[in-house]
Scaffold this motif. Structure first.
Motif, PDB file in Angstrom:
ATOM      1  N   ALA A 278       0.841  -1.209   0.000  1.00  0.00           N
ATOM      2  CA  ALA A 278       0.000   0.000   0.000  1.00  0.00           C
ATOM      3  C   ALA A 278       0.873   1.255   0.000  1.00  0.00           C
ATOM      4  N   LEU A 279       1.974   1.189   0.739  1.00  0.00           N
ATOM      5  CA  LEU A 279       2.890   2.338   0.798  1.00  0.00           C
ATOM      6  C   LEU A 279       3.511   2.610  -0.578  1.00  0.00           C
ATOM      7  N   ILE A 280       3.904   1.521  -1.249  1.00  0.00           N
ATOM      8  CA  ILE A 280       4.501   1.663  -2.585  1.00  0.00           C
ATOM      9  C   ILE A 280       3.450   2.233  -3.539  1.00  0.00           C
ATOM     10  N   LEU A 281       2.223   1.708  -3.447  1.00  0.00           N
ATOM     11  CA  LEU A 281       1.148   2.218  -4.311  1.00  0.00           C
ATOM     12  C   LEU A 281       0.956   3.723  -4.074  1.00  0.00           C
ATOM     13  N   LYS A 282       0.963   4.107  -2.799  1.00  0.00           N
ATOM     14  CA  LYS A 282       0.774   5.528  -2.467  1.00  0.00           C
ATOM     15  C   LYS A 282       1.909   6.385  -3.044  1.00  0.00           C
ATOM     16  N   GLU A 283       3.145   5.869  -2.918  1.00  0.00           N
ATOM     17  CA  GLU A 283       4.282   6.691  -3.349  1.00  0.00           C
ATOM     18  C   GLU A 283       4.355   6.803  -4.863  1.00  0.00           C
ATOM     19  N   PHE A 284       3.854   5.774  -5.585  1.00  0.00           N
ATOM     20  CA  PHE A 284       3.911   5.835  -7.047  1.00  0.00           C
ATOM     21  C   PHE A 284       2.585   6.318  -7.656  1.00  0.00           C
ATOM     22  N   ALA A 285       1.668   6.731  -6.817  1.00  0.00           N
ATOM     23  CA  ALA A 285       0.420   7.354  -7.296  1.00  0.00           C
ATOM     24  C   ALA A 285       0.199   8.605  -6.457  1.00  0.00           C
TER      25      ALA A 285
ATOM     26  N   ILE B 292      -3.241  10.397  -5.824  1.00  0.00           N
ATOM     27  CA  ILE B 292      -4.362   9.803  -5.068  1.00  0.00           C
ATOM     28  C   ILE B 292      -4.207  10.272  -3.622  1.00  0.00           C
ATOM     29  N   PRO B 293      -5.266  10.871  -3.055  1.00  0.00           N
ATOM     30  CA  PRO B 293      -5.118  11.366  -1.668  1.00  0.00           C
ATOM     31  C   PRO B 293      -4.717  10.222  -0.732  1.00  0.00           C
ATOM     32  N   GLU B 294      -3.804  10.512   0.202  1.00  0.00           N
ATOM     33  CA  GLU B 294      -3.313   9.437   1.082  1.00  0.00           C
ATOM     34  C   GLU B 294      -4.437   8.821   1.915  1.00  0.00           C
ATOM     35  N   LYS B 295      -5.488   9.602   2.176  1.00  0.00           N
ATOM     36  CA  LYS B 295      -6.603   9.048   2.970  1.00  0.00           C
ATOM     37  C   LYS B 295      -7.381   7.988   2.188  1.00  0.00           C
ATOM     38  N   ASN B 296      -7.126   7.903   0.870  1.00  0.00           N
ATOM     39  CA  ASN B 296      -7.868   6.931   0.051  1.00  0.00           C
ATOM     40  C   ASN B 296      -7.120   5.613  -0.124  1.00  0.00           C
ATOM     41  N   ILE B 297      -5.920   5.499   0.458  1.00  0.00           N
ATOM     42  CA  ILE B 297      -5.142   4.262   0.280  1.00  0.00           C
ATOM     43  C   ILE B 297      -4.986   3.567   1.632  1.00  0.00           C
ATOM     44  N   THR B 298      -5.485   2.346   1.702  1.00  0.00           N
ATOM     45  CA  THR B 298      -5.492   1.625   2.978  1.00  0.00           C
ATOM     46  C   THR B 298      -5.033   0.183   2.745  1.00  0.00           C
ATOM     47  N   CYS B 299      -4.741  -0.528   3.826  1.00  0.00           N
ATOM     48  CA  CYS B 299      -4.469  -1.959   3.667  1.00  0.00           C
ATOM     49  C   CYS B 299      -5.263  -2.753   4.694  1.00  0.00           C
ATOM     50  N   LEU B 300      -5.361  -4.047   4.420  1.00  0.00           N
ATOM     51  CA  LEU B 300      -6.248  -4.907   5.210  1.00  0.00           C
ATOM     52  C   LEU B 300      -5.568  -5.421   6.481  1.00  0.00           C
ATOM     53  N   THR B 301      -6.072  -4.980   7.637  1.00  0.00           N
ATOM     54  CA  THR B 301      -5.721  -5.643   8.904  1.00  0.00           C
ATOM     55  C   THR B 301      -7.008  -6.047   9.619  1.00  0.00           C
ATOM     56  N   ARG B 302      -8.127  -5.919   8.907  1.00  0.00           N
ATOM     57  CA  ARG B 302      -9.423  -6.279   9.498  1.00  0.00           C
ATOM     58  C   ARG B 302      -9.503  -7.786   9.754  1.00  0.00           C
ATOM     59  N   LEU B 303      -8.770  -8.559   8.946  1.00  0.00           N
ATOM     60  CA  LEU B 303      -8.771 -10.000   9.184  1.00  0.00           C
ATOM     61  C   LEU B 303      -8.164 -10.286  10.564  1.00  0.00           C
ATOM     62  N   ASP B 304      -7.064  -9.616  10.885  1.00  0.00           N
ATOM     63  CA  ASP B 304      -6.431  -9.803  12.198  1.00  0.00           C
ATOM     64  C   ASP B 304      -7.372  -9.323  13.310  1.00  0.00           C
TER      65      ASP B 304
ATOM     66  N   PRO C  90       5.261   9.467  10.814  1.00  0.00           N
ATOM     67  CA  PRO C  90       4.318   9.836   9.760  1.00  0.00           C
ATOM     68  C   PRO C  90       4.755   9.240   8.424  1.00  0.00           C
ATOM     69  N   GLY C  91       3.763   8.863   7.625  1.00  0.00           N
ATOM     70  CA  GLY C  91       4.074   8.364   6.279  1.00  0.00           C
ATOM     71  C   GLY C  91       4.102   6.853   6.189  1.00  0.00           C
ATOM     72  N   LEU C  92       4.118   6.149   7.322  1.00  0.00           N
ATOM     73  CA  LEU C  92       4.018   4.682   7.227  1.00  0.00           C
ATOM     74  C   LEU C  92       2.554   4.313   7.044  1.00  0.00           C
ATOM     75  N   ILE C  93       2.285   3.177   6.412  1.00  0.00           N
ATOM     76  CA  ILE C  93       0.915   2.648   6.427  1.00  0.00           C
ATOM     77  C   ILE C  93       0.881   1.671   7.602  1.00  0.00           C
ATOM     78  N   TYR C  94       0.177   2.071   8.635  1.00  0.00           N
ATOM     79  CA  TYR C  94       0.238   1.413   9.952  1.00  0.00           C
ATOM     80  C   TYR C  94      -1.194   1.133  10.384  1.00  0.00           C
ATOM     81  N   SER C  95      -1.430   0.002  11.010  1.00  0.00           N
ATOM     82  CA  SER C  95      -2.797  -0.308  11.447  1.00  0.00           C
ATOM     83  C   SER C  95      -3.110   0.400  12.762  1.00  0.00           C
ATOM     84  N   PHE C  96      -4.186   1.161  12.744  1.00  0.00           N
ATOM     85  CA  PHE C  96      -4.658   1.927  13.913  1.00  0.00           C
ATOM     86  C   PHE C  96      -6.121   1.577  14.189  1.00  0.00           C
TER      87      PHE C  96
END
Ligand SMILES: NC(=O)C1=CN([C@@H]2O[C@H](COP(=O)(O)OP(=O)(O)OC[C@H]3O[C@@H](n4cnc5c(N)ncnc54)[C@H](O)[C@@H]3O)[C@@H](O)[C@H]2O)C=CC1
Ligand SMILES: O=C([O-])CC(=O)C(=O)O
Length: 372
Positions: A179-186, A189-201, A323-329
Motif C-alpha cells: 500500500a505504501l509503494i502504491l501511495k508513493e507511485f500514485a 491519489i489522496p493518502e486518505k484513500n489508500i489503505t491496507c487490510l488488517t481487518r482479518l487480524d 508519519p508516512g508509514l501505512i500502519y494499522s490503527f
C-alpha cells in the motif's frame, strides 16, 4: 414606512406566499419521489469495483460476496472489473461464467481483462488482491520483491484512470508495504484513500476472545490491531469490551488471565495466517475475503457509534508512529472517511509492541525500495 410595516407587507404579499408554497410542494414531491425510488430500488447508479487477482483464492471468494451486496448493501448495484495475468485469464473467464450463472440481482456488469488500464477505468473502489501468496515456512515479507513491483506498476494506472475519489484497499502481502509503494507511485491519489487490510487480524482477535469467554463474537468490540499485517502486529485488548446483561465489561477483567492475554492470545492472532496455510496448504481466502468486505463496508457506510475497527492507514504521527508509514490503527468511519481514534492510554508493554512493529515497517520500506 417603518421596518415593522415593511415586514408585514412582505408577509402579506400573495406572490411571496405562492412562491413559498410552490417551493414547499416541490420539496415535498422530491422527498416522496426519492422515498418511492428507495422502495423500488431504482435510483442508484452502479458503483464500479475493481478486484485484481480475481481468479485467485481470495478473488474467487470475494467477487460473489461483492455481487451479493455484502460490501455496499442490498440496494446498491455494482459493476465488477476483474484483472488477471495472461496465465490466470482462462480461469477468470470461468469466474465470469459463474457470476452470470449466479444471476445476482445487484450485478449490473462484469469486465474481465489482462489490461490494467481497462481494469482501472472509472473504478470507485479498488480491492488489490493480485500477488503471490507465501507458502508454509515463509514470512509475508519473503514475497516482497515480486509483489511490490506489481504495486508500483499498477499505481499509475489507478492514478490516471480510476475515479478521482477512488478508495483503495490493498490485500496482497506484504499488505502495508504494498500500500505504501502504491501511495508513493500514485502521488495524486489522496493518502486518505489508500489503505491496507488488517481487518482479518481484528476479526481473528474478536474470534479468540469470543471463544475464550464463550460469548457471541458480535458482543465483543474494540480490540485493536496495531502496526504491520505480519507476525510483529500487536493485537491489543486493553480497551476491548464485551456486552453483558450488566452493560459493557472490560475484556481483561472478564478473561482474568493476563498471562494468556499477553502471550498465547497475541501469538495465536499473529500466527493465525501461518496456521491456516499449514492446515489448508493455501492462504485464508474465505476469512480474508469476508474481512475485505467488512473493511470497505465500514469505510463507506460508517462504523456504529462507540465502535472502532482496525485499518492500515497513512500515519499522521498519532501515537508516536512515524508519519508516512501505512500502519494499522483503531479507526472510526463516518461519511466515507476514516479517523484515527485519539487519546487511548498506551501502557509500557503496549508502547514497546507499537514501536517494534513500526520498526519492522521502516525496514520493510527500505527493503521494498531495494527491490524496485
Ligand atoms: N491482508 C490479508 O489479511 C491477507 C492477504 N493475503 C494475501 O493476498 C494475496 C492473494 O492471495 P490468494 O488469493 O490466496 O493468492 P492466489 O495465488 O490464489 O491469487 C492471486 C492471484 O493474483 C494473480 N496475479 C498475480 N500477479 C498479477 C498481476 N500483476 N495482475 C493481476 N493479477 C495477478 C494470480 O494470477 C492469482 O490468480 C497474497 O499476497 C496473500 O498473501 C492472504 C490472506 C490474508
Ligand atoms: O499469512 C498469510 O500469508 C496470509 C495472510 O496474510 C493471512 O492469512 O493473514
Amino acid at each position: 414606512m417603518n421596518m415593522e410595516m415593511l415586514a408585514l407587507e412582505i408577509l402579506d404579499n400573495t406572490v411571496l406566499k405562492k412562491t413559498v408554497l410552490v417551493f414547499f410542494c416541490g420539496f415535498l414531491f422530491w422527498k416522496i419521489v426519492r422515498y418511492m425510488c428507495g422502495l423500488l430500488k431504482v435510483d442508484k447508479e452502479p458503483v464500479t469495483i475493481l478486484v485484481t487477482g480475481a481468479a485467485g483464492q481470495i478473488g474467487y471468494a470475494l467477487v460473489p460476496m461483492i455481487a451479493r451486496g455484502m460490501v455496499l448493501g442490498p440496494n446498491q448495484p455494482v459493476i465488477l472489473h476483474m484483472l488477471e495475468t495472461e496465465a490466470g485469464f482462462e480461469a477468470l473467464k470461468g469466474v465470469k461464467m459463474e457470476l452470470i450463472d449466479a444471476a445476482f440481482p445487484l450485478l449490473k456488469g462484469v469486465v474481465i481483462t489482462t489490461d490494467v488500464v481497462e481494469a482501472c477505468k472509472d473504478v470507485n473502489i479498488a480491492v488489490m488482491v493480485a500477488g503471490i501468496p507465501r507458502k508454509e515456512g515463509m514470512e509475508r515479507k519473503d514475497v516482497m520483491s515480486r509483489n511490490v513491483s506489481i504495486y508500483k506498476a499498477q499505481a499509475s494506472a489507478l492514478e490516471e484512470h480510476a475515479a478521482a475519489d477512488c478508495k483503495v484497499l490493498v490485500v496482497a502481502n506484504p499488505a502495508n508495504t504494498n500500500a505504501l509503494i502504491l501511495k508513493e507511485f500514485a502521488p495524486s491519489i489522496p493518502e486518505k484513500n489508500i489503505t491496507c487490510l488488517t481487518r482479518l487480524d481484528h476479526n481473528r482477535a474478536l474470534g479468540q476472545i469470543s471463544e475464550k469467554l464463550n460469548v457471541h463474537v458480535s458482543d465483543v468490540k474494540n480490540v485493536i490491531i496495531w502496526g504491520n499485517h505480519s507476525s510483529t502486529q500487536y493485537p491489543d485488548v486493553n480497551h476491548a469490551t464485551v456486552a453483558t446483561s450488566n452493560g459493557q465489561k472490560n475484556v481483561r477483567e472478564l478473561v482474568s488471565d493476563d498471562y494468556w492475554l499477553n502471550n498465547e492470545f497475541i501469538t495465536t492472532v499473529q500466527q493465525r495466517g501461518g496456521a491456516i496455510i499449514k492446515a489448508r496448504k493455501l492462504s485464508s481466502a474465505l476469512s480474508a475475503a469476508s474481512a475485505a468486505c467488512d473493511h470497505i463496508h465500514d469505510w463507506v457506510v460508517g462504523t456504529p457509534k462507540g465502535t472502532w475497527v482496525s485499518m492500515g492507514v497513512y500515519s499522521d504521527g498519532s501515537y508516536g508512529i512515524q508519519p508516512g508509514l501505512i500502519y494499522s490503527f483503531p479507526v472510526t468511519c463516518d461519511k466515507g472517511e476514516w479517523s484515527i481514534v485519539q487519546g487511548l492510554k498506551i501502557d509500557e508493554l503496549s508502547r514497546e509492541k507499537l514501536d517494534k512493529t513500526a520498526q519492522e515497517l521502516i525496514e520493510e520500506k527500505a527493503l521494498a525500495y531495494s527491490c524496485l
